[in-house]
Motif scaffolding. Structure first.
Motif, PDB file in Angstrom:
ATOM      1  N   TRP A  78      -9.809 -39.980  21.436  1.00 41.66           N
ATOM      2  CA  TRP A  78      -9.052 -39.476  22.578  1.00 41.66           C
ATOM      3  C   TRP A  78      -9.899 -39.378  23.846  1.00 41.66           C
ATOM      4  O   TRP A  78      -9.396 -39.606  24.945  1.00 41.66           O
ATOM      5  N   LEU A  79     -11.164 -39.025  23.689  1.00 45.17           N
ATOM      6  CA  LEU A  79     -12.041 -38.918  24.852  1.00 45.17           C
ATOM      7  C   LEU A  79     -12.674 -40.250  25.245  1.00 45.17           C
ATOM      8  O   LEU A  79     -13.051 -40.447  26.398  1.00 45.17           O
ATOM      9  N   GLY A  80     -12.842 -41.104  24.237  1.00 45.91           N
ATOM     10  CA  GLY A  80     -13.614 -42.315  24.472  1.00 45.91           C
ATOM     11  C   GLY A  80     -15.097 -42.028  24.501  1.00 45.91           C
ATOM     12  O   GLY A  80     -15.898 -42.853  24.977  1.00 45.91           O
ATOM     13  N   ARG A  81     -15.496 -40.873  23.972  1.00 42.89           N
ATOM     14  CA  ARG A  81     -16.900 -40.458  23.905  1.00 42.89           C
ATOM     15  C   ARG A  81     -17.158 -39.837  22.547  1.00 42.89           C
ATOM     16  O   ARG A  81     -16.318 -39.092  22.038  1.00 42.89           O
ATOM     17  N   ARG A  82     -18.321 -40.131  21.963  1.00 39.19           N
ATOM     18  CA  ARG A  82     -18.641 -39.652  20.631  1.00 39.19           C
ATOM     19  C   ARG A  82     -19.349 -38.300  20.697  1.00 39.19           C
ATOM     20  O   ARG A  82     -20.399 -38.186  21.343  1.00 39.19           O
ATOM     21  N   PRO A  83     -18.795 -37.271  20.050  1.00 43.82           N
ATOM     22  CA  PRO A  83     -19.450 -35.954  20.039  1.00 43.82           C
ATOM     23  C   PRO A  83     -20.855 -36.043  19.447  1.00 43.82           C
ATOM     24  O   PRO A  83     -21.078 -36.685  18.419  1.00 43.82           O
ATOM     25  N   GLY A  84     -21.784 -35.392  20.132  1.00 42.48           N
ATOM     26  CA  GLY A  84     -23.166 -35.390  19.676  1.00 42.48           C
ATOM     27  C   GLY A  84     -23.968 -36.577  20.154  1.00 42.48           C
ATOM     28  O   GLY A  84     -25.195 -36.578  20.049  1.00 42.48           O
ATOM     29  N   GLU A  85     -23.279 -37.599  20.695  1.00 46.18           N
ATOM     30  CA  GLU A  85     -23.975 -38.781  21.217  1.00 46.18           C
ATOM     31  C   GLU A  85     -23.662 -38.982  22.691  1.00 46.18           C
ATOM     32  O   GLU A  85     -24.559 -39.042  23.524  1.00 46.18           O
ATOM     33  N   ASP A  86     -22.376 -39.096  23.022  1.00 46.31           N
ATOM     34  CA  ASP A  86     -21.975 -39.313  24.409  1.00 46.31           C
ATOM     35  C   ASP A  86     -21.592 -38.024  25.121  1.00 46.31           C
ATOM     36  O   ASP A  86     -21.529 -37.990  26.361  1.00 46.31           O
ATOM     37  N   VAL A  87     -21.289 -36.992  24.352  1.00 46.22           N
ATOM     38  CA  VAL A  87     -20.931 -35.689  24.911  1.00 46.22           C
ATOM     39  C   VAL A  87     -21.463 -34.609  23.963  1.00 46.22           C
ATOM     40  O   VAL A  87     -21.364 -34.754  22.741  1.00 46.22           O
ATOM     41  N   PRO A  88     -22.072 -33.543  24.487  1.00 46.51           N
ATOM     42  CA  PRO A  88     -22.595 -32.486  23.605  1.00 46.51           C
ATOM     43  C   PRO A  88     -21.482 -31.845  22.789  1.00 46.51           C
ATOM     44  O   PRO A  88     -20.322 -31.796  23.217  1.00 46.51           O
ATOM     45  N   ALA A  89     -21.852 -31.348  21.615  1.00 49.60           N
ATOM     46  CA  ALA A  89     -20.854 -30.746  20.737  1.00 49.60           C
ATOM     47  C   ALA A  89     -21.488 -29.654  19.885  1.00 49.60           C
ATOM     48  O   ALA A  89     -22.693 -29.660  19.630  1.00 49.60           O
ATOM     49  N   VAL A  90     -20.645 -28.717  19.457  1.00 54.66           N
ATOM     50  CA  VAL A  90     -20.996 -27.677  18.486  1.00 54.66           C
ATOM     51  C   VAL A  90     -19.890 -27.662  17.444  1.00 54.66           C
ATOM     52  O   VAL A  90     -18.702 -27.797  17.792  1.00 54.66           O
ATOM     53  N   TYR A  91     -20.251 -27.507  16.179  1.00 49.55           N
ATOM     54  CA  TYR A  91     -19.261 -27.431  15.103  1.00 49.55           C
ATOM     55  C   TYR A  91     -19.180 -25.990  14.621  1.00 49.55           C
ATOM     56  O   TYR A  91     -20.187 -25.406  14.199  1.00 49.55           O
ATOM     57  N   VAL A  92     -17.977 -25.406  14.677  1.00 49.55           N
ATOM     58  CA  VAL A  92     -17.762 -24.046  14.196  1.00 49.55           C
ATOM     59  C   VAL A  92     -17.269 -24.110  12.755  1.00 49.55           C
ATOM     60  O   VAL A  92     -16.229 -24.718  12.488  1.00 49.55           O
TER      61      VAL A  92
END
Length: 316
Positions: A78-92
């Motif tokens: 949906w974003l066209g960006r990979r969490p943790g690679e192209d955009v920062p991410a945290v997993y709850v």
């Protein structure tokens, strides 16, 4: 910071979106599990905005908060960006592990790009995350205020979907307790419980109304055997209710001496609830102590401060 997250757990999200950020929630035409959008039974601030899933690619998202494994793929698509690679991410991680506990591997085990934020220390202990970075952020609650009257000599229980979830949430203990004292059961799909004398169900009330109704009951019973720390337990304590809880998972850290009773058998559960139902003065005193404890340990400011520290580090 502009944060993308899914509406998965309403009570937890209610606390999380009280922060100083802008929160984007995907919405789909059917408002299904991957696109619920804003809550209907909780009061959320205007900083929480619904975004149609097909428009997310044009949104400037600073960080993604993931809560289910398949959201990695959803966010990438949906974003066209990979969490943790192209955009920062945290997993709850909201849940206790299932399967070969304590050897259950976490879905994000061993990777280093996305930190795993556990909502309890017990979850952090029991999940095998390998080399993945983990942090514990204890729950925080939007204080509903001291409302306890205990005017009804009933036990209150809150659980969603008890028939499907069964023993993990103590659904089998509800009729045992209702044989001894009147039990009022609140939550989603509670009307699917077999009806019996002594049991009354209240289906999916708005949070504000449910809090007021809970506070009229003499005692709160937390029947879960194997779930993460239920926010309804902490909400009841904030209301000033005395509690009786199964001494399982994180409950022993939440229900400290003087704030309620911890039990490990159905018989002890019934006895503890009866003691509080039959002694309004003791129930009131215990509930006041419960409220003081959770205000100090599970307050909203501490929760948001802890989250800000994790979000800022992840976004660097």
């Amino acid at each position: 910071m502009r944060i993308l997250l899914w509406h998965v757990h309403g009570s937890w999200t209610t606390s999380f979106v009280q922060g100083r950020h802008d929160y984007l929630l995907p919405v789909t035409p059917d408002r299904g599990p991957d696109g619920l959008g804003r809550a209907r039974t909780w009061d959320w601030p205007t900083s929480v905005r619904e975004v149609p899933s097909e428009e997310l690619a044009s949104e400037p998202v600073d960080l993604v908060v993931l809560q289910r494994p398949h959201e990695l793929e959803l966010a990438a698509r949906w974003l066209g960006r990979r969490p943790g690679e192209d955009v920062p991410a945290v997993y709850v991680e909201h849940n206790t592990p299932m399967g070969d506990v304590p050897d259950t591997r976490h879905p994000l085990a061993d990777q280093r790009a996305i930190p795993i934020a556990h909502v309890t220390g017990f979850n952090d202990l029991m999940w095998d995350a390998g080399e993945a970075r983990t942090v514990v952020i204890d729950h925080g609650i939007v204080d509903p205020g001291l409302r306890y009257t205990g005017e009804l000599d009933h036990a209150a229980v809150v659980v969603n979907d008890p028939v499907r979830r069964g023993r993990s949430v103590g659904a089998d203990l509800v009729p045992v307790l209702a044989d001894a004292v009147p039990v009022d059961l609140f939550g989603m799909r509670v009307d699917q419980m077999p009806q019996q004398a002594g049991l009354t169900t209240y289906e999916d009330l708005p949070q504000e109304q449910m809090h007021s109704e809970l506070a009229r009951r003499r005692v709160y019973a937390h029947l879960s055997r194997w779930t993460s720390l239920g926010l309804s337990l902490l909400e009841a304590m904030h209301l000033g209710m005395p509690v009786v809880a199964m001494a399982a998972t994180e409950a022993p850290r939440a229900v400290v001496p003087g704030t309620g009773e911890l039990v490990t058998s159905p018989a002890a559960l019934v006895e503890a609830v009866r003691r509080l139902v039959d002694d309004p003065e003791r129930a009131t005193e215990t509930g006041r102590a419960a409220r003081q404890h959770v205000l100090e340990r599970y307050g909203l400011k501490r929760f948001l401060d802890d989250w800000d520290a994790v979000l800022e580090e992840a976004a660097r």
